[in-house]
Design a protein around this motif. Structure first.
Motif, short mmCIF file in Angstrom:
data_model
loop_
_atom_site.label_atom_id
_atom_site.label_comp_id
_atom_site.label_asym_id
_atom_site.label_seq_id
_atom_site.Cartn_x
_atom_site.Cartn_y
_atom_site.Cartn_z
N LEU A 54 -10.48 -2.96 -6.08
CA LEU A 54 -9.89 -2.91 -4.90
C LEU A 54 -8.42 -2.41 -5.01
N ILE A 55 -8.00 -1.45 -4.45
CA ILE A 55 -6.63 -0.94 -4.55
C ILE A 55 -6.00 -0.78 -3.19
N VAL A 56 -4.95 -1.53 -2.92
CA VAL A 56 -4.16 -1.36 -1.72
C VAL A 56 -2.95 -0.52 -1.77
N THR A 57 -3.23 0.67 -0.87
CA THR A 57 -2.41 1.69 -0.93
C THR A 57 -1.23 1.51 0.08
N THR A 58 -1.54 0.92 1.31
CA THR A 58 -0.54 0.71 2.31
C THR A 58 -0.62 -0.71 2.98
N VAL A 59 0.81 -1.13 3.23
CA VAL A 59 0.99 -2.45 3.90
C VAL A 59 1.48 -2.40 5.04
N LYS A 60 0.64 -2.98 5.89
CA LYS A 60 1.01 -3.00 7.51
C LYS A 60 1.50 -4.23 8.14
N THR A 61 2.47 -4.49 8.63
CA THR A 61 2.85 -6.00 9.02
C THR A 61 3.06 -5.92 10.61
N GLU A 62 3.09 -4.69 11.22
CA GLU A 62 3.20 -4.72 12.58
C GLU A 62 2.01 -4.14 13.32
N ASN A 63 1.95 -4.73 14.55
CA ASN A 63 0.93 -4.08 15.37
C ASN A 63 -0.49 -4.47 14.60
N ILE A 64 -0.76 -5.62 14.20
CA ILE A 64 -1.88 -5.84 13.56
C ILE A 64 -2.99 -6.35 14.53
N ASP A 65 -4.25 -5.58 14.37
CA ASP A 65 -5.31 -6.18 15.24
C ASP A 65 -6.29 -7.43 14.30
N TYR A 66 -6.08 -8.44 14.63
CA TYR A 66 -6.91 -9.73 14.04
C TYR A 66 -8.33 -9.54 14.72
#
Length: 245
Positions: A173-185
């Protein structure tokens, strides 16, 4: 080849199995405060990783005759933040022997094969013979996030009808983007009961008699068959399922 594919259907995969192997997130095994004293950590030295000074720490069981600690490996720690930014681990030689993780599959023998072999059922056993995991993290806005996790499993398959063989699976598993705002849980209702190393289809569903009437399955034999007979001695399994709807 079809038979080989069928009897290997229990070797799972998917993102949950990979993320479940992240010992940093879950504080498990060699990072579990309850059993960490069973491990010996040694400062191997200093090095440079991604142009940053780091510490390299190796670890292994204190007691080589016990499987209370079953892994050995290496941890890379960022010298400035003291964060774990990379680590790898694998089963010790003793753990491979003692834990002896395996599963078996029994299939109804095709008619033509049954006439030749005189075997009504084919039994195959798959044993886990090696397990290695590699994990790394990346820095985003002064916090470390999962970057990559890779698992390598080695299995030995033995049993009836065809030759024994060894299979190696690699999942990554490779994570290419980190998003910390406007996250849908996910809502609570959407979350699975168990999210540790399980396949995505392992969640509760209501009982559907129409589905099971048309569902083809193997004839239970041996211990499993005896257990099902015992469970249905007083009340049939069909009725037990219906009462739990």
């Amino acid at each position: 080849m079809i038979l080989k594919w069928l009897e290997n259907n229990e070797i799972g995969g998917g993102p949950l199995r990979l993320t479940g192997a992240d010992k940093v997130k879950r504080k498990e095994d060699f990072l579990d405060p309850k059993i960490i004293d069973n491990y010996l950590f040694t400062l191997y030295g200093r090095s440079i990783y991604n142009d940053k000074p780091v510490y390299i720490i190796s670890f292994a069981p204190k007691d080589s005759t016990s499987v209370k600690a079953k892994y050995k490996g290496e941890i890379t720690i960022d010298e400035k933040s003291k964060a774990i930014i990379r680590y790898q681990y694998q089963l010790t030689s003793l753990a491979k022997k003692k834990l002896n993780q395996k599963f078996g599959t029994q299939l109804k023998t095709p008619l033509l094969v049954e006439k030749e072999t005189k075997k009504a059922f084919i039994t195959r056993t798959t044993s886990l013979t090696d397990y290695k995991v590699f994990v790394s993290f990346s820095n985003y806005k002064n916090k470390w996030y999962l970057k990559r996790i890779k698992a390598i499993n080695e299995y030995q398959n033995t049993g009836d009808l065809f030759e024994n063989y060894t299979a190696t699976t690699e999942s990554e598993l490779i994570v290419t983007t980190v998003k910390t705002e406007n996250i849908d849980y996910f809502s609570v209702k959407e979350q699975f009961d168990s999210t540790f190393s399980n396949a995505l289809f392992n969640h509760n569903l209501s009982y559907s008699p129409d589905f099971w009437k048309n569902y083809s399955t193997l004839v239970p034999t041996g211990i499993v068959g005896k257990a099902l007979e015992d469970l249905g001695t007083k009340i049939s399994l069909e009725k037990q399922f219906q009462e739990k709807k």
